[in-house]
Design an enzyme around this catalytic site. Structure first.
Site, mmCIF file in Angstrom:
data_model
loop_
_atom_site.group_PDB
_atom_site.id
_atom_site.type_symbol
_atom_site.label_atom_id
_atom_site.label_comp_id
_atom_site.label_asym_id
_atom_site.label_seq_id
_atom_site.Cartn_x
_atom_site.Cartn_y
_atom_site.Cartn_z
ATOM 1 N N VAL A 40 17.754 116.657 -17.022
ATOM 2 C CA VAL A 40 16.401 116.177 -16.719
ATOM 3 C C VAL A 40 15.379 117.273 -16.444
ATOM 4 C CG1 VAL A 40 16.849 113.857 -15.842
ATOM 5 C CG2 VAL A 40 16.978 115.801 -14.299
ATOM 6 N N TYR A 75 28.060 117.912 -6.098
ATOM 7 C CA TYR A 75 27.452 117.556 -7.386
ATOM 8 C C TYR A 75 25.972 117.979 -7.410
ATOM 9 C CZ TYR A 75 25.107 114.595 -10.811
ATOM 10 O OH TYR A 75 24.303 114.142 -11.829
ATOM 11 N N SER A 80 22.058 117.927 -15.533
ATOM 12 C CA SER A 80 23.190 117.219 -16.151
ATOM 13 C C SER A 80 24.015 118.068 -17.105
ATOM 14 C CB SER A 80 22.688 115.998 -16.924
ATOM 15 O OG SER A 80 22.712 114.861 -16.104
ATOM 16 N N TYR A 120 23.042 110.691 -23.539
ATOM 17 C CA TYR A 120 22.965 109.370 -22.914
ATOM 18 C C TYR A 120 23.012 108.257 -23.958
ATOM 19 C CZ TYR A 120 21.091 112.711 -19.598
ATOM 20 O OH TYR A 120 20.901 113.813 -18.832
ATOM 21 N N LYS A 164 27.447 118.907 -16.149
ATOM 22 C CA LYS A 164 28.526 117.908 -16.265
ATOM 23 C C LYS A 164 29.554 118.312 -17.317
ATOM 24 C CE LYS A 164 25.557 113.987 -14.928
ATOM 25 N NZ LYS A 164 24.579 113.020 -15.436
HETATM 26 N N1 GLN Z 1 20.868 115.821 -10.768
HETATM 27 C C1 GLN Z 1 20.407 114.810 -11.664
HETATM 28 C C2 GLN Z 1 20.825 113.432 -11.170
HETATM 29 O O1 GLN Z 1 21.919 113.289 -10.724
HETATM 30 C C3 GLN Z 1 20.954 115.064 -13.034
HETATM 31 C C4 GLN Z 1 20.584 113.995 -14.020
HETATM 32 C C5 GLN Z 1 20.288 114.495 -15.387
HETATM 33 O O2 GLN Z 1 20.045 115.677 -15.624
HETATM 34 N N2 GLN Z 1 20.220 113.568 -16.311
HETATM 35 O O3 GLN Z 1 20.061 112.497 -11.189
#
Ligand code: GLN
Length: 311
Positions: free
Chosen positions: A256, A186, A60, A238, A63
């Site tokens: 994650v 993505y 993530s 988050y 992003k």
């Molecule tokens: N690739 C992961 C997902 O889309 C990224 C989520 C994350 O790092 N919170 O679920």
């Protein structure tokens, strides 16, 4: 600085709570004991402790950087209108949040907004879109970032939920590209391999008004770096972003696989890699080490002192 980084590392090392993410099968095999901490200043100097050369998929944290590339391409107003900047208060992969907001993705730090961000990046086709992202994130890091094929294949085989989110966004007309292609790009961006040092350089680039301080190369405009940090502050951890801002007072972004990037604007990027996560998906040791550094270095952006006129 080296002593403080060592102290932050030792302080956070005492914590072994949390669990490694396993909803992406390839992530479950990460060594939970790995821990790296890297601080890279806007002078390009690094101060580090632990496993700062251990590579992991950026997940993530990508992003924030893909959003910066989008802002650089389409500008402040369009990014605000089409992706949004408000926290959903819900989990990063929430479908309910999309329904509650009439298909608006809300912000680029949740999967709906990140998929929209990837889809909106001006590109001629999916291959070009992937190329722009890989090249852009590599410029932030100051070296060519490669794909972790195993993580990519593992997530691609199991991310039906992201497929559903992209389809839902398409049904609302918020994604006009092919949803499956968007999810694929993505998933690739999330699978780019970095280490804690790379992440700290990427953060230092945002701290340095969009210029990579190690390479001396401008990656995005200064107002884009500013806008990206604002969005990270609102939603980077988050639904715990408010608590993070309250305790640490700095924009951050977690992933994650256990990465946590924090930016002290005008000063430094702070990156941690420690795969054990708390209940919302944020690195436990990463949060503790960063909170320590924010405190001892006085980095909280909300700190102010009273102005008392003397005459
Ligand atoms: N690739 C992961 C997902 O889309 C990224 C989520 C994350 O790092 N919170 O679920």
């Amino acid at each position: 600085m080296d002593r403080l980084v060592d102290a932050a590392f030792a302080h956070a090392s005492r914590h072994a709570e949390g669990a490694v993410a396993d909803y992406i099968p390839a992530l479950a095999s990460a060594d939970p004991a790995l821990f790296g901490l890297s601080v890279v200043g806007v002078d390009g100097e690094a101060h580090e402790a632990g496993d700062t050369g251990s590579r992991f998929s950026i997940q993530s944290i990508s992003k924030a950087f893909v959003y910066a590339l989008l802002c650089d391409a389409v500008g402040h107003e369009e990014a605000l209108a089409v992706v949004g900047v408000n926290n959903t208060g819900l989990a990063f992969n929430s479908v309910v949040a999309i329904e509650l907001n009439d298909g608006h993705p809300m912000n680029p730090m949740v999967n709906a907004g990140a998929l929209a961000t990837t889809a909106l990046l001006p590109a001629s086709d999916a291959a070009d879109r992937w190329h722009l992202i890989q090249r852009g994130l590599s410029l932030f890091a100051g070296r060519d970032l490669a794909l972790d094929e195993e993580v990519y294949r593992s997530e691609a085989a199991t991310n039906q939920r992201n497929g559903a989110i992209a389809q839902l966004m398409a049904s609302y007309g918020r994604i006009t590209e092919d949803p499956a292609e968007v999810v694929d790009v993505y998933t690739r961006q999330c699978s780019l391999l970095v280490d804690a040092h790379d992440l700290a350089v990427m953060g230092a680039t945002l701290a340095d008004g969009g210029v990579n301080p190690v390479r001396g190369v401008r990656v995005v405009a200064a107002d884009v770096a500013r806008d990206t940090l604002a969005v990270m502050a609102a939603s980077g951890l988050y639904e715990n972003s408010g608590e993070w801002l309250f305790e640490v007072g700095l924009p951050g972004k977690s992933g994650v696989s256990g990465g946590l990037l924090t930016v002290a604007p005008g000063k430094a990027g702070i990156a941690a890699y420690a795969p054990r996560l708390d209940g919302v998906g944020n690195s436990v040791r990463g949060q503790i080490a960063t909170a320590y550094l924010s405190r001892v270095l006085g980095l909280n952006v909300f700190v102010s002192t009273a102005y008392i006129p003397t005459a």
